[in-house]
Design a protein around this motif. Structure first.
Motif, PDB file in Angstrom:
ATOM      1  N   PRO A   1       0.823  -1.209   0.000  1.00  0.00           N
ATOM      2  CA  PRO A   1       0.000   0.000   0.000  1.00  0.00           C
ATOM      3  C   PRO A   1       0.860   1.263   0.000  1.00  0.00           C
ATOM      4  O   PRO A   1       1.928   1.303   0.606  1.00  0.00           O
ATOM      5  CB  PRO A   1      -0.810  -0.114   1.296  1.00  0.00           C
ATOM      6  CG  PRO A   1      -0.037  -1.037   2.160  1.00  0.00           C
ATOM      7  CD  PRO A   1       0.710  -1.957   1.250  1.00  0.00           C
ATOM      8  N   THR A   2       0.379   2.259  -0.712  1.00  0.00           N
ATOM      9  CA  THR A   2       1.093   3.519  -0.841  1.00  0.00           C
ATOM     10  C   THR A   2       0.086   4.657  -0.709  1.00  0.00           C
ATOM     11  O   THR A   2      -0.982   4.607  -1.311  1.00  0.00           O
ATOM     12  CB  THR A   2       1.790   3.599  -2.215  1.00  0.00           C
ATOM     13  OG1 THR A   2       2.635   2.471  -2.378  1.00  0.00           O
ATOM     14  CG2 THR A   2       2.611   4.862  -2.348  1.00  0.00           C
ATOM     15  N   LEU A   3       0.436   5.675   0.056  1.00  0.00           N
ATOM     16  CA  LEU A   3      -0.376   6.876   0.176  1.00  0.00           C
ATOM     17  C   LEU A   3       0.263   7.937  -0.713  1.00  0.00           C
ATOM     18  O   LEU A   3       1.461   8.201  -0.610  1.00  0.00           O
ATOM     19  CB  LEU A   3      -0.411   7.350   1.629  1.00  0.00           C
ATOM     20  CG  LEU A   3      -1.167   8.633   1.918  1.00  0.00           C
ATOM     21  CD1 LEU A   3      -2.643   8.475   1.576  1.00  0.00           C
ATOM     22  CD2 LEU A   3      -1.006   9.015   3.374  1.00  0.00           C
ATOM     23  N   VAL A   4      -0.534   8.522  -1.605  1.00  0.00           N
ATOM     24  CA  VAL A   4      -0.015   9.506  -2.550  1.00  0.00           C
ATOM     25  C   VAL A   4      -0.885  10.760  -2.505  1.00  0.00           C
ATOM     26  O   VAL A   4      -2.096  10.676  -2.684  1.00  0.00           O
ATOM     27  CB  VAL A   4       0.009   8.951  -3.990  1.00  0.00           C
ATOM     28  CG1 VAL A   4       0.554   9.989  -4.957  1.00  0.00           C
ATOM     29  CG2 VAL A   4       0.825   7.673  -4.060  1.00  0.00           C
TER      30      VAL A   4
ATOM     31  N   PRO B   1       3.707  -6.731  -9.620  1.00  0.00           N
ATOM     32  CA  PRO B   1       4.838  -5.799  -9.489  1.00  0.00           C
ATOM     33  C   PRO B   1       4.849  -4.775 -10.627  1.00  0.00           C
ATOM     34  O   PRO B   1       4.795  -5.115 -11.799  1.00  0.00           O
ATOM     35  CB  PRO B   1       6.056  -6.712  -9.554  1.00  0.00           C
ATOM     36  CG  PRO B   1       5.554  -8.015  -9.014  1.00  0.00           C
ATOM     37  CD  PRO B   1       4.137  -8.128  -9.510  1.00  0.00           C
ATOM     38  N   GLY B   2       4.845  -3.507 -10.239  1.00  0.00           N
ATOM     39  CA  GLY B   2       4.879  -2.421 -11.199  1.00  0.00           C
ATOM     40  C   GLY B   2       3.521  -1.882 -11.613  1.00  0.00           C
ATOM     41  O   GLY B   2       3.423  -0.791 -12.135  1.00  0.00           O
ATOM     42  N   LEU B   3       2.448  -2.618 -11.390  1.00  0.00           N
ATOM     43  CA  LEU B   3       1.102  -2.186 -11.779  1.00  0.00           C
ATOM     44  C   LEU B   3       0.271  -1.954 -10.527  1.00  0.00           C
ATOM     45  O   LEU B   3       0.202  -2.814  -9.653  1.00  0.00           O
ATOM     46  CB  LEU B   3       0.438  -3.251 -12.657  1.00  0.00           C
ATOM     47  CG  LEU B   3      -0.982  -2.942 -13.140  1.00  0.00           C
ATOM     48  CD1 LEU B   3      -0.978  -1.750 -14.075  1.00  0.00           C
ATOM     49  CD2 LEU B   3      -1.563  -4.162 -13.836  1.00  0.00           C
ATOM     50  N   TYR B   4      -0.358  -0.780 -10.420  1.00  0.00           N
ATOM     51  CA  TYR B   4      -1.152  -0.474  -9.232  1.00  0.00           C
ATOM     52  C   TYR B   4      -2.519   0.074  -9.619  1.00  0.00           C
ATOM     53  O   TYR B   4      -2.723   0.571 -10.731  1.00  0.00           O
ATOM     54  CB  TYR B   4      -0.426   0.521  -8.324  1.00  0.00           C
ATOM     55  CG  TYR B   4      -0.192   1.873  -8.944  1.00  0.00           C
ATOM     56  CD1 TYR B   4      -1.182   2.855  -8.940  1.00  0.00           C
ATOM     57  CD2 TYR B   4       1.028   2.190  -9.524  1.00  0.00           C
ATOM     58  CE1 TYR B   4      -0.977   4.097  -9.515  1.00  0.00           C
ATOM     59  CE2 TYR B   4       1.252   3.428 -10.093  1.00  0.00           C
ATOM     60  CZ  TYR B   4       0.247   4.375 -10.085  1.00  0.00           C
ATOM     61  OH  TYR B   4       0.460   5.599 -10.649  1.00  0.00           O
TER      62      TYR B   4
ATOM     63  N   VAL C   1      -7.541   5.667  -9.970  1.00  0.00           N
ATOM     64  CA  VAL C   1      -6.271   5.754 -10.670  1.00  0.00           C
ATOM     65  C   VAL C   1      -5.705   4.353 -10.910  1.00  0.00           C
ATOM     66  O   VAL C   1      -5.905   3.442 -10.102  1.00  0.00           O
ATOM     67  CB  VAL C   1      -5.274   6.634  -9.874  1.00  0.00           C
ATOM     68  CG1 VAL C   1      -4.899   6.004  -8.552  1.00  0.00           C
ATOM     69  CG2 VAL C   1      -4.042   6.965 -10.683  1.00  0.00           C
ATOM     70  N   ALA C   2      -5.020   4.198 -12.041  1.00  0.00           N
ATOM     71  CA  ALA C   2      -4.280   2.975 -12.354  1.00  0.00           C
ATOM     72  C   ALA C   2      -2.975   3.411 -12.999  1.00  0.00           C
ATOM     73  O   ALA C   2      -2.941   4.409 -13.731  1.00  0.00           O
ATOM     74  CB  ALA C   2      -5.066   2.082 -13.295  1.00  0.00           C
TER      75      ALA C   2
ATOM     76  N   THR D   1       6.668   6.876 -13.597  1.00  0.00           N
ATOM     77  CA  THR D   1       5.366   6.235 -13.543  1.00  0.00           C
ATOM     78  C   THR D   1       4.474   6.843 -14.623  1.00  0.00           C
ATOM     79  O   THR D   1       4.516   8.044 -14.852  1.00  0.00           O
ATOM     80  CB  THR D   1       4.701   6.487 -12.167  1.00  0.00           C
ATOM     81  OG1 THR D   1       5.582   6.038 -11.143  1.00  0.00           O
ATOM     82  CG2 THR D   1       3.374   5.782 -12.041  1.00  0.00           C
ATOM     83  N   VAL D   2       3.686   6.005 -15.264  1.00  0.00           N
ATOM     84  CA  VAL D   2       2.636   6.474 -16.169  1.00  0.00           C
ATOM     85  C   VAL D   2       1.322   6.063 -15.535  1.00  0.00           C
ATOM     86  O   VAL D   2       1.161   4.916 -15.126  1.00  0.00           O
ATOM     87  CB  VAL D   2       2.771   5.844 -17.569  1.00  0.00           C
ATOM     88  CG1 VAL D   2       1.594   6.248 -18.445  1.00  0.00           C
ATOM     89  CG2 VAL D   2       4.071   6.268 -18.218  1.00  0.00           C
ATOM     90  N   GLU D   3       0.385   7.024 -15.417  1.00  0.00           N
ATOM     91  CA  GLU D   3      -0.886   6.699 -14.788  1.00  0.00           C
ATOM     92  C   GLU D   3      -2.053   7.310 -15.549  1.00  0.00           C
ATOM     93  O   GLU D   3      -1.906   8.316 -16.243  1.00  0.00           O
ATOM     94  CB  GLU D   3      -0.923   7.121 -13.322  1.00  0.00           C
ATOM     95  CG  GLU D   3      -1.010   8.585 -13.076  1.00  0.00           C
ATOM     96  CD  GLU D   3      -1.103   8.933 -11.595  1.00  0.00           C
ATOM     97  OE1 GLU D   3      -0.736   8.120 -10.734  1.00  0.00           O
ATOM     98  OE2 GLU D   3      -1.554  10.049 -11.298  1.00  0.00           O
ATOM     99  N   VAL D   4      -3.216   6.679 -15.387  1.00  0.00           N
ATOM    100  CA  VAL D   4      -4.480   7.171 -15.933  1.00  0.00           C
ATOM    101  C   VAL D   4      -5.388   7.428 -14.741  1.00  0.00           C
ATOM    102  O   VAL D   4      -5.519   6.579 -13.852  1.00  0.00           O
ATOM    103  CB  VAL D   4      -5.122   6.142 -16.888  1.00  0.00           C
ATOM    104  CG1 VAL D   4      -6.481   6.627 -17.368  1.00  0.00           C
ATOM    105  CG2 VAL D   4      -4.201   5.857 -18.062  1.00  0.00           C
TER     106      VAL D   4
END
Length: 175
Positions: free
Chosen positions: A73-76, A102-105, A132-133, A145-148
């Protein structure tokens, strides 16, 4: 539509050039050591493109991972300025993210927008949520990181594609 496709392809090309893969962006810099041995929060910059209204954005993020195996888990938290023709909007987000592989969140959380809603002539600040992904590079001092992101705040439902470059704070101490 052509501008949207060009923007998405442009962000993808930048991500590939910066090494968004299981290896980190740090591996692209000669002389940079491998991943730090200790858990570390990160600070970063986020540049993006809002698809519906074809608007660029730029912002800052604080990434705080929790040292829990598997789900990671990560808080952003992040803030962004969105540049439209003759208008500047602001948004803030706070996400909890979980690793899928790994690498995909994936994740989500509360969101705030400061703009003109509907036909109002008064600038307002309203709350909502975002989903978000993303695809995150590996664990060096510098990571990409690339995110949508899909947001829903009142009548606004913007979708954005972003590139994040972040630096691990313990890297400042040489760890």
């Amino acid at each position: 539509m052509r501008r949207t496709i060009a923007a998405v392809l442009g962000v993808a090309a930048i991500a590939i050039a910066l090494g968004v893969s299981p290896s980190s962006g740090a591996a692209q810099i000669p002389g940079m050591p491998g991943p730090p041995r200790l858990w570390s929060p990160s600070i970063g910059v986020r540049g993006g493109w809002f698809l519906k209204d074809q608007s660029p954005s730029i912002g800052a993020v604080l990434i705080v991972p929790f040292p829990i195996p598997f789900l990671g888990p990560t808080l952003v938290g992040g803030v962004d300025a969105i540049f439209q023709d003759g208008l500047r909007e602001y948004q803030g987000t706070a996400d909890i993210r979980l690793n899928v592989v790994p690498g995909l969140y994936v994740g989500g959380g509360p969101a705030v927008m400061d703009t003109y809603f509907g036909t109002s002539t008064i600038r307002e600040r309203k709350t909502g949520f975002s989903l978000v992904a993303g695809l995150r590079g590996g664990g060096g001092r510098i990571s990409s990181t690339v995110e949508v992101r899909k947001m829903r705040v009142d009548s606004r439902r913007p979708t954005s594609v972003s590139l994040i470059l972040s630096y691990r704070l313990l890297g400042l101490l040489g760890l």
